[in-house]
Design a protein around this motif. Sequence first.
Motif, PDB file in Angstrom:
ATOM      1  N   LEU A  95       0.831  -1.204   0.000  1.00 37.88           N
ATOM      2  CA  LEU A  95       0.000   0.000   0.000  1.00 37.88           C
ATOM      3  C   LEU A  95       0.866   1.255   0.000  1.00 37.88           C
ATOM      4  CD1 LEU A  95      -2.804  -0.987   2.563  1.00 37.88           C
ATOM      5  CD2 LEU A  95      -2.922  -1.003   0.071  1.00 37.88           C
ATOM      6  N   GLN A  96       1.977   1.220   0.750  1.00 39.86           N
ATOM      7  CA  GLN A  96       2.881   2.378   0.747  1.00 39.86           C
ATOM      8  C   GLN A  96       3.459   2.629  -0.634  1.00 39.86           C
ATOM      9  OE1 GLN A  96       5.890   3.305   3.465  1.00 39.86           O
ATOM     10  NE2 GLN A  96       4.686   2.958   5.324  1.00 39.86           N
ATOM     11  N   THR A  97       3.812   1.550  -1.333  1.00 37.75           N
ATOM     12  CA  THR A  97       4.326   1.704  -2.699  1.00 37.75           C
ATOM     13  C   THR A  97       3.289   2.364  -3.584  1.00 37.75           C
ATOM     14  OG1 THR A  97       5.733  -0.253  -2.467  1.00 37.75           O
ATOM     15  CG2 THR A  97       5.230   0.468  -4.699  1.00 37.75           C
ATOM     16  N   ALA A  98       2.035   1.946  -3.421  1.00 35.06           N
ATOM     17  CA  ALA A  98       0.948   2.507  -4.229  1.00 35.06           C
ATOM     18  C   ALA A  98       0.759   3.987  -3.953  1.00 35.06           C
ATOM     19  CB  ALA A  98      -0.343   1.737  -3.958  1.00 35.06           C
ATOM     20  N   VAL A  99       0.770   4.355  -2.670  1.00 33.11           N
ATOM     21  CA  VAL A  99       0.559   5.756  -2.330  1.00 33.11           C
ATOM     22  C   VAL A  99       1.689   6.627  -2.864  1.00 33.11           C
ATOM     23  CG1 VAL A  99       1.359   6.794  -0.129  1.00 33.11           C
ATOM     24  CG2 VAL A  99      -0.952   6.370  -0.436  1.00 33.11           C
ATOM     25  N   ARG A 100       2.937   6.161  -2.719  1.00 32.54           N
ATOM     26  CA  ARG A 100       4.065   6.933  -3.227  1.00 32.54           C
ATOM     27  C   ARG A 100       3.979   7.087  -4.749  1.00 32.54           C
ATOM     28  NH1 ARG A 100       8.015   7.490   0.689  1.00 32.54           N
ATOM     29  NH2 ARG A 100       7.799   6.107   2.502  1.00 32.54           N
ATOM     30  N   ALA A 101       3.576   6.005  -5.426  1.00 29.53           N
ATOM     31  CA  ALA A 101       3.500   6.037  -6.885  1.00 29.53           C
ATOM     32  C   ALA A 101       2.427   7.012  -7.367  1.00 29.53           C
ATOM     33  CB  ALA A 101       3.223   4.634  -7.416  1.00 29.53           C
TER      34      ALA A 101
END
Length: 295
Positions: A45-51
Amino acid sequence: MTSEPITAEVLAVIVALVDGEPCVLTLPDAPRLPAGPVLPGHRSLQTAVRAWVEEQTGLKIGYLEQLYTFADRDREGGGRRTISVSYLGLVRGLRARSGQWRRWYGLFPWEDRRSDDTLLHEVVAPALRDWAKTGDRARKQRCAITFGLDGRPWHPDLALQRYEVLYEAGLVAESPAEWRRDDLVPGERLDGDHRRIVATGVARLRATIQYRPVVFELMPSQFTLGQLQACVEALAGRVVHTQNFRRLVEQQQLVEETGGRAGTGGRPARLYRFRREVLQERQAAGTKLPAPRSR
């Protein structure tokens, strides 16, 4: 039972200091927060938010923590339920290529109590008291506790509760039309429930700076103690006692001198940096806020 369409997304409340004022990042072409679905290529989820934040605003996030999951029915209208897993991000400087930085106190002007209480006492409080008359005693007590009325103290970290009271009282633009009043309190509107989500982020950050040194995620690598105090006051929306503040910072050994000086228009002020070693030394270190200066 008929099933309702459900979608899921990650959503970001990104905070930075802009000209000394706390701001939140919204999209360049809409008054809403950066958000998007979790795609197969996102490993977390963190990867998604950063992206999504980087794609929609050009901003690369540093500090990030999970905030809250919002799943109320019809949050965006149209009969669809959207589940939003929100994150709070803190950044230094204005590195976004696009997007718009919106001032906290443009969204929630009643939350800024550093200098003038006119809005609270002459606009917000009378409207709340008028609303409280139509309910039971508990409603009156709730208004007094959340807004520091009738001699009660003001708690900066009740920002979300204050927004929710105004919402229920029909005093903000997002309140449902059937009970929304004509005498709305001032405050910039965001799409859907995004202003409520920002209020959640404001409340979380105000609470967190009292026990964890996250405020330094918003500061430049070198700063004066005056700049550090101004940052804390801007986040809290309250003035703190200078000597008490500096004593707390020194006692907790949060900063150390760099040997540099900053011109302030008078005597050059000493420059400091955050001692990141303190995170390993003491997990509970924080910038605890002294009692606000009385006015």
